[in-house]
Scaffold this active site. Structure first.
Site, PDB file in Angstrom:
ATOM      1  N   GLU A  60       0.657  -1.103  -0.155  1.00  0.00           N
ATOM      2  CA  GLU A  60       0.073   0.231  -0.047  1.00  0.00           C
ATOM      3  C   GLU A  60       0.790   1.358   0.054  1.00  0.00           C
ATOM      4  O   GLU A  60       0.486   2.202  -0.523  1.00  0.00           O
ATOM      5  CB  GLU A  60      -0.898   0.080   0.903  1.00  0.00           C
ATOM      6  N   PHE A  86      -6.237  -1.407   5.748  1.00  0.00           N
ATOM      7  CA  PHE A  86      -4.800  -1.562   5.576  1.00  0.00           C
ATOM      8  C   PHE A  86      -4.188   0.003   5.441  1.00  0.00           C
ATOM      9  O   PHE A  86      -3.198   0.237   4.655  1.00  0.00           O
ATOM     10  CB  PHE A  86      -4.361  -2.210   4.283  1.00  0.00           C
ATOM     11  N   HIS A 129      -9.991  -6.041   7.926  1.00  0.00           N
ATOM     12  CA  HIS A 129     -10.819  -5.659   6.736  1.00  0.00           C
ATOM     13  C   HIS A 129     -11.910  -4.889   6.714  1.00  0.00           C
ATOM     14  O   HIS A 129     -12.252  -4.117   5.910  1.00  0.00           O
ATOM     15  CB  HIS A 129     -11.012  -6.929   6.184  1.00  0.00           C
TER      16      HIS A 129
END
Length: 325
Positions: A60, A86, A129
């Site tokens: 990321e 994330f 998540h």
């Protein structure tokens, strides 16, 4: 108009804008041939080519750095963070680089970057998540933060986000991706950023909310109507900046407010709304401003989601409290 799910509306928005403007690029983990983990980018690489839609490494921080570089050289990147949990890995690029670029350069450069990412509970994803981290973004100056609740809004807001000359964090609640369909115009249209929408007119209590909690609030309003309690529901759509004028106008009509968010109570958006209301309209209130929010704990494992996430019953309870105050 076409009938679309939210995921179809999001795909269509990117297709429309990428065909209109060749400077728009789309990249992230598995967004190319695979079409993304939720198939939000399905078919776009075949239509637009590997130079416009391409995969990145599983990093990321690298995706964010790439977006910064592209924005400095005249492109309009759409970067996808596969799950918003994330975002910590790319927080520096988003909040410390993209958000400051216009100010840092004295207006010489801008950062027309759209940061797309799924988030939200109710679909039993693994840890990290589903986390509701939108408050972190809303508290970062220089970022617009957008959260649609319908397919129509999703397409119009996403096109507007891509065209904006400053960075926009565009968050897509996973539970809403395929849970219902709505009418969506074909082709090009926008929904204004920074403007809330009244999803239901009412006279007794105002609910201010966003994302999946819009639908929980609508369900609660239907139940409350049976008890002759009329609820007005404001969908923020953009949580930074907040459309306080629309909220205050509603408060002056109903004189009672409940603010609803899926995130933990300490996460910020509901608290910001409540503070703005009391600063601008406290003399119009006939009851305390109440909040519906998740507990101030770590987001639970899947087995605990149904207990942890607020639902329409929690909203009904709070509305009745302010109504009967």
């Amino acid at each position: 108009m076409a009938q679309m799910t939210m995921i179809q509306a999001i795909t269509d928005a990117m297709r429309v804008e990428m065909k209109r403007d060749e400077q728009v690029l789309l990249f992230g983990e598995d967004v190319g041939k695979n079409g993304g983990v939720f198939r939000a980018t399905e078919g776009l690489q075949d239509e637009l080519g590997e130079d416009r839609v391409f995969d990145t490494p599983l990093a990321e921080s690298g995706i964010g750095g790439l977006a910064v570089g592209f924005s400095l050289t005249g492109f309009r990147p759409i970067m996808e963070i596969q799950f918003f949990g994330f975002v910590f890995e790319v927080f520096d690029s988003v909040a410390a680089q993209l958000a400051r670029l216009r100010y840092r350069s004295g207006g010489t450069y801008s950062a027309p970057v759209t940061i797309r990412s799924p988030f939200g509970g109710g679909v039993k994803t693994p840890e990290l998540h589903a986390d509701n981290l939108e408050g972190l973004m809303a508290q970062s100056p220089g970022l617009k933060v957008v959260i649609p609740s319908t397919p129509y809004d999703a397409k119009g807001l996403l096109i507007a986000s891509i065209r904006d000359n400053d960075p926009v964090v565009f968050l897509e609640h996973m539970k809403l991706y395929r849970s219902f369909r709505g009418e969506v115009p074909e082709g090009d249209y926008t929904v204004e950023l920074g403007k809330a929408d009244i999803k239901r007119e009412g006279t007794d209590v105002t609910i201010v909310t966003y994302g999946a909690m819009v639908h929980a609030s609508l369900k609660a309003a239907e139940e409350l109507e049976k008890e002759n309690i009329s609820v007005e529901i404001i969908d923020l759509m953009t949580i930074s900046p907040i459309d306080i004028d629309t909220i205050v106008a509603s408060v002056k009509k109903t004189n009672r407010v409940v603010v609803v968010q899926e995130a933990q109570k300490q996460a910020g958006v509901a608290a910001m709304v409540a503070t703005e209301i009391q600063e601008r309209a406290i003399l119009d209130l006939e009851a305390p401003i109440l909040r519906v929010a998740a507990p101030d704990t770590i987001f639970p494992f899947a087995q605990g989601e149904d207990v942890w996430i607020p639902d329409h019953k929690d909203i009904v309870e709070k509305v009745k409290t302010v109504y009967n105050f």
